[in-house]
Design a protein around this motif. Structure first.
Motif, PDB file in Angstrom:
ATOM      1  N   SER A 197      -5.442   4.067  -2.494  1.00 54.28           N
ATOM      2  CA  SER A 197      -5.503   4.771  -1.225  1.00 54.28           C
ATOM      3  C   SER A 197      -5.706   6.256  -1.508  1.00 54.28           C
ATOM      4  N   PRO A 198      -6.961   6.693  -1.619  1.00 55.52           N
ATOM      5  CA  PRO A 198      -7.224   8.090  -2.015  1.00 55.52           C
ATOM      6  C   PRO A 198      -6.676   9.092  -1.008  1.00 55.52           C
ATOM      7  N   ARG A 199      -6.276  10.236  -1.524  1.00 60.93           N
ATOM      8  CA  ARG A 199      -5.878  11.363  -0.669  1.00 60.93           C
ATOM      9  C   ARG A 199      -6.395  12.626  -1.318  1.00 60.93           C
TER      10      ARG A 199
ATOM     11  N   PHE B 182       2.300  11.433  -9.545  1.00 60.01           N
ATOM     12  CA  PHE B 182       1.862  10.328 -10.396  1.00 60.01           C
ATOM     13  C   PHE B 182       2.921   9.971 -11.433  1.00 60.01           C
ATOM     14  N   LEU B 183       3.602  10.978 -11.978  1.00 60.75           N
ATOM     15  CA  LEU B 183       4.656  10.700 -12.947  1.00 60.75           C
ATOM     16  C   LEU B 183       5.789   9.901 -12.309  1.00 60.75           C
ATOM     17  N   ARG B 184       6.194  10.281 -11.102  1.00 56.30           N
ATOM     18  CA  ARG B 184       7.247   9.532 -10.394  1.00 56.30           C
ATOM     19  C   ARG B 184       6.783   8.113 -10.104  1.00 56.30           C
ATOM     20  N   LEU B 185       5.552   7.990  -9.644  1.00 56.98           N
ATOM     21  CA  LEU B 185       5.003   6.674  -9.331  1.00 56.98           C
ATOM     22  C   LEU B 185       5.038   5.776 -10.566  1.00 56.98           C
ATOM     23  N   GLY B 186       4.574   6.289 -11.695  1.00 52.63           N
ATOM     24  CA  GLY B 186       4.542   5.482 -12.904  1.00 52.63           C
ATOM     25  C   GLY B 186       5.921   5.011 -13.320  1.00 52.63           C
ATOM     26  N   GLU B 187       6.902   5.916 -13.293  1.00 50.86           N
ATOM     27  CA  GLU B 187       8.247   5.547 -13.693  1.00 50.86           C
ATOM     28  C   GLU B 187       8.839   4.511 -12.751  1.00 50.86           C
TER      29      GLU B 187
ATOM     30  N   TYR C 249      -1.831   0.712  -6.611  1.00 52.29           N
ATOM     31  CA  TYR C 249      -1.181   1.798  -7.345  1.00 52.29           C
ATOM     32  C   TYR C 249      -1.682   3.120  -6.809  1.00 52.29           C
ATOM     33  N   HIS C 250      -0.829   3.825  -6.094  1.00 53.95           N
ATOM     34  CA  HIS C 250      -1.153   5.157  -5.593  1.00 53.95           C
ATOM     35  C   HIS C 250       0.147   5.822  -5.143  1.00 53.95           C
ATOM     36  N   PRO C 251       0.196   7.149  -5.119  1.00 53.82           N
ATOM     37  CA  PRO C 251       1.458   7.855  -4.881  1.00 53.82           C
ATOM     38  C   PRO C 251       2.099   7.596  -3.520  1.00 53.82           C
ATOM     39  N   GLU C 252       1.367   7.018  -2.587  1.00 49.23           N
ATOM     40  CA  GLU C 252       1.954   6.765  -1.272  1.00 49.23           C
ATOM     41  C   GLU C 252       2.780   5.482  -1.231  1.00 49.23           C
ATOM     42  N   LEU C 253       2.794   4.696  -2.302  1.00 48.24           N
ATOM     43  CA  LEU C 253       3.589   3.476  -2.313  1.00 48.24           C
ATOM     44  C   LEU C 253       5.080   3.823  -2.293  1.00 48.24           C
ATOM     45  N   SER C 254       5.809   3.230  -1.395  1.00 47.78           N
ATOM     46  CA  SER C 254       7.254   3.444  -1.315  1.00 47.78           C
ATOM     47  C   SER C 254       7.963   2.543  -2.318  1.00 47.78           C
ATOM     48  N   PRO C 255       9.223   2.845  -2.659  1.00 45.50           N
ATOM     49  CA  PRO C 255       9.980   1.941  -3.537  1.00 45.50           C
ATOM     50  C   PRO C 255      10.039   0.515  -3.000  1.00 45.50           C
ATOM     51  N   ALA C 256      10.150   0.380  -1.675  1.00 42.05           N
ATOM     52  CA  ALA C 256      10.188  -0.966  -1.089  1.00 42.05           C
ATOM     53  C   ALA C 256       8.866  -1.685  -1.306  1.00 42.05           C
ATOM     54  N   ALA C 257       7.752  -0.962  -1.156  1.00 41.54           N
ATOM     55  CA  ALA C 257       6.440  -1.575  -1.377  1.00 41.54           C
ATOM     56  C   ALA C 257       6.277  -1.977  -2.840  1.00 41.54           C
ATOM     57  N   MET C 258       6.732  -1.120  -3.759  1.00 43.24           N
ATOM     58  CA  MET C 258       6.641  -1.462  -5.184  1.00 43.24           C
ATOM     59  C   MET C 258       7.445  -2.722  -5.477  1.00 43.24           C
ATOM     60  N   ALA C 259       8.646  -2.822  -4.913  1.00 47.65           N
ATOM     61  CA  ALA C 259       9.473  -4.007  -5.141  1.00 47.65           C
ATOM     62  C   ALA C 259       8.793  -5.246  -4.573  1.00 47.65           C
TER      63      ALA C 259
END
Length: 375
Positions: free
Chosen positions: A15-17, A257-262, A350-360
């Protein structure tokens, strides 16, 4: 990209921004005042200077271009290789790499990649050289999914064989290592630093940078005579405006991006397994894609199951370039690693807008899909 996603997906692969209108406005107003819209305008040259400073280079070594593919063509052209000579490259790459080789008048010669790095290595090329079906003019290596290339190993290869080595560093804005060989970085909207469409060339010398700049403007010399084979590959002032605004925001973008990856690594680790993170994703500090390597060769089955749950997964590189119809007849060496990767890899949203709930949710769906019996 979002515009290419099929309807109905809850979670899209990307989801580009890009920079907001407010962030662009000062640069757009400057364009209005300058009334200089392309042809190496002040914003374009400032963008190049800032990119050069980012990597600790002299400004003349960075040339902004309309896209990464054109940048690769210009670099290959700058060596003035015999038309029809071979260019060694990995089949495990996006088709743009092979397209650049073809459009530079060279013949793609597809080689395999290392199973641990997913990259072409000097050792692989050296082992294949005796079996080359013609004269080899250059090597085009690829920073797989933004991973770092071993620049020192390739520099040693170049000294041994006197062959140009170019790096397709399309997704490697954060990891590219400026060295004695040129690299081309993409600024496509799906990349870590995106401007929509664009790219830049890091030349090995200022003289090569000047040659690439002239080739990007139809091959004109200082007398406006077409002295070299060229193209129209210039970045417009509007593209440079987006680039400058993107650089302004890069520290925040990188942290996101660093937060997203971790967070994503933690979400994926909370399950029974059946896959591992791709080597580039494990090593790269900033990646714009999350690729996985399944324990079993059934990527298409897992992707289909995720799609049924509203999760868009895909294989960015398909079966490799050699599997694309337009490149099916090009020369190649045996490609066992590439063909194995084609059966076992997939990319998740995979993009920075994904929430923790979405990742789970994505991780849970993946674990469920991997646990299903092979179909």
């Amino acid at each position: 990209m979002a515009s290419q996603s099929a309807p109905g997906f809850i979670h899209r692969t990307y989801s580009p921004r890009l920079p907001s209108a407010a962030a662009l406005l000062p640069y757009l107003e400057e364009i209005d005042r300058n009334r200089w819209y392309t042809n190496f305008g002040p914003l374009s040259r400032r963008f190049e200077a800032r990119l050069a400073a980012h990597y600790g280079l002299e400004a003349e070594r960075v040339t902004a271009v309309a896209n990464c593919t054109l940048g690769l063509i210009l670099v290959l052209d700058s060596y003035e290789l015999p038309q029809g000579s071979l260019c060694a490259l990995p089949s495990w790459t996006f088709v743009a790499t092979a397209a650049a080789v073809r459009q530079a008048g060279l013949v793609p010669w597809f080689l395999d990649v290392d199973s641990q790095t997913w990259q072409l290595t000097p050792e692989i090329v050296e082992a294949a050289l005796p079996a080359a079906p013609g004269a080899v003019g250059a090597v085009l290596t690829v920073a797989a999914f933004g991973d770092q290339v071993d620049a020192s190993a390739w520099a040693a290869f170049r000294r041994r064989h006197d062959l140009p080595v170019i790096t397709d560093a399309a997704a490697a804005f954060d990891t590219v290592t400026p060295a004695s060989a040129p690299a081309v970085v993409s600024l496509h909207a799906t990349k870590p630093l995106g401007i929509g469409e664009g790219g830049f060339v890091i030349s090995e010398t200022a003289a090569q940078g000047e040659a690439i700049r002239r080739r990007s403007n139809f091959g004109f010399d200082q007398h406006h005579a077409a002295a070299w084979r060229g193209s129209n590959a210039k970045l417009s002032e509007y593209g440079a405006a987006v680039g400058l605004a993107a650089l302004d925001a890069w520290p925040q973008t990188r942290r996101a991006f660093l937060r997203l990856g971790e967070n994503f690594r933690q979400a994926l680790a909370a399950g029974p397994g059946g896959f591992e993170l791709a080597p580039p994703f494990r090593r790269s500090a900033v990646s714009s894609t999350c690729n996985l390597l399944l324990a079993h060769p059934r990527a298409q089955q897992v992707i289909a199951q995720l799609h049924r749950g509203g999760i868009e997964a895909r294989q960015w590189w398909g079966g490799g370039c050699h599997a694309q119809p337009v490149y099916a007849d090009e020369p190649r060496q045996p490609l066992p690693v590439t063909e194995d990767l084609a059966r076992r890899t997939l990319a998740l949203p995979y993009h920075p807008e994904l929430s923790p709930a979405a990742m789970a949710e994505i991780a849970g769906a993946l674990h469920h899909a991997v646990a299903q019996p092979a179909g």
